[in-house]
Scaffold this motif. Structure first.
Motif, PDB file in Angstrom:
ATOM      1  N   TRP A  13     -27.151 -62.174  65.207  1.00  0.00           N
ATOM      2  CA  TRP A  13     -27.163 -60.714  65.367  1.00  0.00           C
ATOM      3  C   TRP A  13     -26.072 -60.271  66.337  1.00  0.00           C
ATOM      4  O   TRP A  13     -25.362 -59.291  66.077  1.00  0.00           O
ATOM      5  N   ALA A  14     -25.940 -60.978  67.446  1.00  0.00           N
ATOM      6  CA  ALA A  14     -24.893 -60.633  68.414  1.00  0.00           C
ATOM      7  C   ALA A  14     -23.515 -60.750  67.782  1.00  0.00           C
ATOM      8  O   ALA A  14     -22.637 -59.909  67.996  1.00  0.00           O
ATOM      9  N   LEU A  15     -23.325 -61.800  66.977  1.00  0.00           N
ATOM     10  CA  LEU A  15     -22.046 -62.003  66.294  1.00  0.00           C
ATOM     11  C   LEU A  15     -21.760 -60.848  65.340  1.00  0.00           C
ATOM     12  O   LEU A  15     -20.665 -60.266  65.354  1.00  0.00           O
ATOM     13  N   SER A  16     -22.723 -60.503  64.499  1.00  0.00           N
ATOM     14  CA  SER A  16     -22.526 -59.467  63.484  1.00  0.00           C
ATOM     15  C   SER A  16     -22.272 -58.098  64.102  1.00  0.00           C
ATOM     16  O   SER A  16     -21.367 -57.371  63.688  1.00  0.00           O
ATOM     17  N   ILE A  17     -23.080 -57.757  65.096  1.00  0.00           N
ATOM     18  CA  ILE A  17     -22.932 -56.450  65.739  1.00  0.00           C
ATOM     19  C   ILE A  17     -21.596 -56.354  66.453  1.00  0.00           C
ATOM     20  O   ILE A  17     -20.874 -55.351  66.346  1.00  0.00           O
ATOM     21  N   ASN A  22     -10.459 -47.518  55.517  1.00  0.00           N
ATOM     22  CA  ASN A  22     -10.873 -48.420  54.421  1.00  0.00           C
ATOM     23  C   ASN A  22     -11.988 -49.354  54.904  1.00  0.00           C
ATOM     24  O   ASN A  22     -11.932 -50.574  54.712  1.00  0.00           O
ATOM     25  N   HIS A  23     -13.002 -48.752  55.493  1.00  0.00           N
ATOM     26  CA  HIS A  23     -14.015 -49.527  56.209  1.00  0.00           C
ATOM     27  C   HIS A  23     -14.719 -50.547  55.311  1.00  0.00           C
ATOM     28  O   HIS A  23     -14.864 -51.717  55.692  1.00  0.00           O
ATOM     29  N   ILE A  24     -15.180 -50.136  54.144  1.00  0.00           N
ATOM     30  CA  ILE A  24     -15.946 -51.034  53.283  1.00  0.00           C
ATOM     31  C   ILE A  24     -15.091 -52.209  52.826  1.00  0.00           C
ATOM     32  O   ILE A  24     -15.547 -53.367  52.841  1.00  0.00           O
ATOM     33  N   LEU A  25     -13.829 -51.937  52.440  1.00  0.00           N
ATOM     34  CA  LEU A  25     -12.939 -53.023  52.027  1.00  0.00           C
ATOM     35  C   LEU A  25     -12.706 -53.991  53.183  1.00  0.00           C
ATOM     36  O   LEU A  25     -12.807 -55.220  53.015  1.00  0.00           O
ATOM     37  N   ASN A  26     -12.386 -53.455  54.357  1.00  0.00           N
ATOM     38  CA  ASN A  26     -12.156 -54.310  55.526  1.00  0.00           C
ATOM     39  C   ASN A  26     -13.406 -55.081  55.912  1.00  0.00           C
ATOM     40  O   ASN A  26     -13.327 -56.243  56.345  1.00  0.00           O
ATOM     41  N   LEU A  27     -14.572 -54.462  55.747  1.00  0.00           N
ATOM     42  CA  LEU A  27     -15.834 -55.128  56.064  1.00  0.00           C
ATOM     43  C   LEU A  27     -16.065 -56.301  55.121  1.00  0.00           C
ATOM     44  O   LEU A  27     -16.475 -57.390  55.562  1.00  0.00           O
ATOM     45  N   CYS A  28     -15.794 -56.112  53.841  1.00  0.00           N
ATOM     46  CA  CYS A  28     -15.967 -57.206  52.873  1.00  0.00           C
ATOM     47  C   CYS A  28     -15.004 -58.353  53.169  1.00  0.00           C
ATOM     48  O   CYS A  28     -15.382 -59.528  53.078  1.00  0.00           O
ATOM     49  N   ILE A  29     -13.771 -58.017  53.536  1.00  0.00           N
ATOM     50  CA  ILE A  29     -12.789 -59.048  53.877  1.00  0.00           C
ATOM     51  C   ILE A  29     -13.244 -59.817  55.118  1.00  0.00           C
ATOM     52  O   ILE A  29     -13.183 -61.051  55.163  1.00  0.00           O
ATOM     53  N   ALA A  30     -13.703 -59.079  56.138  1.00  0.00           N
ATOM     54  CA  ALA A  30     -14.166 -59.711  57.372  1.00  0.00           C
ATOM     55  C   ALA A  30     -15.353 -60.622  57.104  1.00  0.00           C
ATOM     56  O   ALA A  30     -15.442 -61.736  57.647  1.00  0.00           O
ATOM     57  N   VAL A  48     -25.699 -75.922  55.823  1.00  0.00           N
ATOM     58  CA  VAL A  48     -24.445 -75.389  56.366  1.00  0.00           C
ATOM     59  C   VAL A  48     -23.959 -74.210  55.531  1.00  0.00           C
ATOM     60  O   VAL A  48     -23.589 -73.158  56.067  1.00  0.00           O
ATOM     61  N   CYS A  49     -23.968 -74.366  54.207  1.00  0.00           N
ATOM     62  CA  CYS A  49     -23.507 -73.290  53.321  1.00  0.00           C
ATOM     63  C   CYS A  49     -24.434 -72.077  53.392  1.00  0.00           C
ATOM     64  O   CYS A  49     -23.975 -70.933  53.334  1.00  0.00           O
ATOM     65  N   GLY A  50     -25.732 -72.331  53.522  1.00  0.00           N
ATOM     66  CA  GLY A  50     -26.674 -71.224  53.669  1.00  0.00           C
ATOM     67  C   GLY A  50     -26.424 -70.433  54.941  1.00  0.00           C
ATOM     68  O   GLY A  50     -26.458 -69.199  54.941  1.00  0.00           O
ATOM     69  N   ILE A  51     -26.159 -71.142  56.027  1.00  0.00           N
ATOM     70  CA  ILE A  51     -25.838 -70.480  57.293  1.00  0.00           C
ATOM     71  C   ILE A  51     -24.584 -69.635  57.141  1.00  0.00           C
ATOM     72  O   ILE A  51     -24.545 -68.470  57.568  1.00  0.00           O
ATOM     73  N   ALA A  52     -23.547 -70.208  56.519  1.00  0.00           N
ATOM     74  CA  ALA A  52     -22.288 -69.483  56.339  1.00  0.00           C
ATOM     75  C   ALA A  52     -22.485 -68.219  55.497  1.00  0.00           C
ATOM     76  O   ALA A  52     -21.998 -67.139  55.848  1.00  0.00           O
ATOM     77  N   LEU A  53     -23.214 -68.347  54.391  1.00  0.00           N
ATOM     78  CA  LEU A  53     -23.466 -67.193  53.535  1.00  0.00           C
ATOM     79  C   LEU A  53     -24.307 -66.143  54.257  1.00  0.00           C
ATOM     80  O   LEU A  53     -24.054 -64.941  54.137  1.00  0.00           O
ATOM     81  N   GLY A  54     -25.298 -66.614  55.011  1.00  0.00           N
ATOM     82  CA  GLY A  54     -26.155 -65.684  55.747  1.00  0.00           C
ATOM     83  C   GLY A  54     -25.393 -64.906  56.795  1.00  0.00           C
ATOM     84  O   GLY A  54     -25.611 -63.700  56.977  1.00  0.00           O
ATOM     85  N   ILE A  55     -24.472 -65.571  57.493  1.00  0.00           N
ATOM     86  CA  ILE A  55     -23.665 -64.910  58.517  1.00  0.00           C
ATOM     87  C   ILE A  55     -22.779 -63.834  57.888  1.00  0.00           C
ATOM     88  O   ILE A  55     -22.686 -62.706  58.387  1.00  0.00           O
ATOM     89  N   GLY A  56     -22.120 -64.184  56.767  1.00  0.00           N
ATOM     90  CA  GLY A  56     -21.264 -63.210  56.101  1.00  0.00           C
ATOM     91  C   GLY A  56     -22.043 -62.029  55.572  1.00  0.00           C
ATOM     92  O   GLY A  56     -21.627 -60.870  55.721  1.00  0.00           O
ATOM     93  N   LEU A  57     -23.198 -62.299  54.958  1.00  0.00           N
ATOM     94  CA  LEU A  57     -24.028 -61.224  54.420  1.00  0.00           C
ATOM     95  C   LEU A  57     -24.546 -60.322  55.528  1.00  0.00           C
ATOM     96  O   LEU A  57     -24.558 -59.089  55.399  1.00  0.00           O
ATOM     97  N   GLN A  58     -24.945 -60.934  56.632  1.00  0.00           N
ATOM     98  CA  GLN A  58     -25.458 -60.135  57.745  1.00  0.00           C
ATOM     99  C   GLN A  58     -24.382 -59.209  58.307  1.00  0.00           C
ATOM    100  O   GLN A  58     -24.651 -58.043  58.595  1.00  0.00           O
ATOM    101  N   LEU A  59     -23.161 -59.708  58.444  1.00  0.00           N
ATOM    102  CA  LEU A  59     -22.066 -58.860  58.916  1.00  0.00           C
ATOM    103  C   LEU A  59     -21.847 -57.688  57.964  1.00  0.00           C
ATOM    104  O   LEU A  59     -21.672 -56.544  58.407  1.00  0.00           O
ATOM    105  N   ALA A  60     -21.881 -57.964  56.650  1.00  0.00           N
ATOM    106  CA  ALA A  60     -21.675 -56.897  55.669  1.00  0.00           C
ATOM    107  C   ALA A  60     -22.765 -55.835  55.764  1.00  0.00           C
ATOM    108  O   ALA A  60     -22.484 -54.626  55.729  1.00  0.00           O
TER     109      ALA A  60
END
Length: 202
Positions: free
Chosen positions: A123-127, A138-146, A44-56
């Motif tokens: 991928w659909a979620l991140s895109i 402030n794209h990079i800051l907002n991206l990290c927050i998201a 579960v934690c791996g999925i969560a981290l992977g989703i956040g990293l992929q969005l970034a």
């Protein structure tokens, strides 16, 4: 991401996308049934981290790579579809739950994180999130927050499926029920993935 007009829709989007049926949640449900909640938490934690990293990563410019190498996008979509079909087959043919036999989760922390890169729904979620909910200012800051918000949302939304798996554990030791459950989850896995693949391929 400090604008509520953006933040609240993003939260709803994140809950819906991470909490509804898909490849991640199908794996977590099966893992919860087979090895329990706590032993499924690394997945579960791996999925969560992977989703956040992929969005970034997607938000910081992976889209430019797709524009320069159009075929790369298709390769990822086809590879992801092939792997998920194989995973669905493995789930469908996994047999009844052997409660007294020590079993391992299908993936751990690193496997769950890496799986997002071939998961069409991720991928659909991140895109979609990067294109729709991350302000240009402030794209990079907002991206990290998201990315951080999406990671935090994913833990309870995905983890709830492990709880559901435990609830099904007792009946899954019966061969007939196990066959029906495994076949249904394999079908859900395929059906939940196909729309995302079609969107990504279009």
């Amino acid at each position: 991401m400090n604008d509520l007009a953006v933040l609240i829709p993003f939260l709803i989007f994140g809950i819906v996308m991470t909490g509804t049926p898909g490849p991640n949640n199908a794996m977590v449900l099966v893992s919860g049934a087979r090895v329990g909640i706590w032993r499924t938490m690394p997945l579960v934690c791996g999925i969560a981290l992977g989703i956040g990293l992929q969005l970034a990563v997607v938000g910081s410019g992976l889209g430019a790579v797709f524009e320069k190498i159009p075929g790369f996008h298709t390769v990822l979509s086809v590879s992801g579809a092939a792997y998920i079909l194989w995973l669905a087959w493995k789930i469908a043919t996994s047999g009844p739950l052997q409660i007294n036999v020590e079993q391992r989760p299908p993936m751990g922390l690193l496997g769950g994180a890496a799986f997002q890169w071939i998961n069409p729904k991720a991928w659909a979620l991140s895109i979609s999130a990067a294109a729709t909910y991350v302000p240009a200012q402030n794209h990079i800051l907002n991206l990290c927050i998201a990315a951080a918000i999406l990671t935090a949302l994913s833990v309870p939304c995905v983890g709830a499926w492990a709880v559901g798996g435990v609830a099904f554990r007792r009946i899954l030791s019966h061969p007939t029920y196990a066959l029906a459950f495994n076949s249904f989850m394999a079908l859900v896995l395929v059906l939940a993935t196909m729309p995302a693949i079609l969107r990504l391929s279009s």
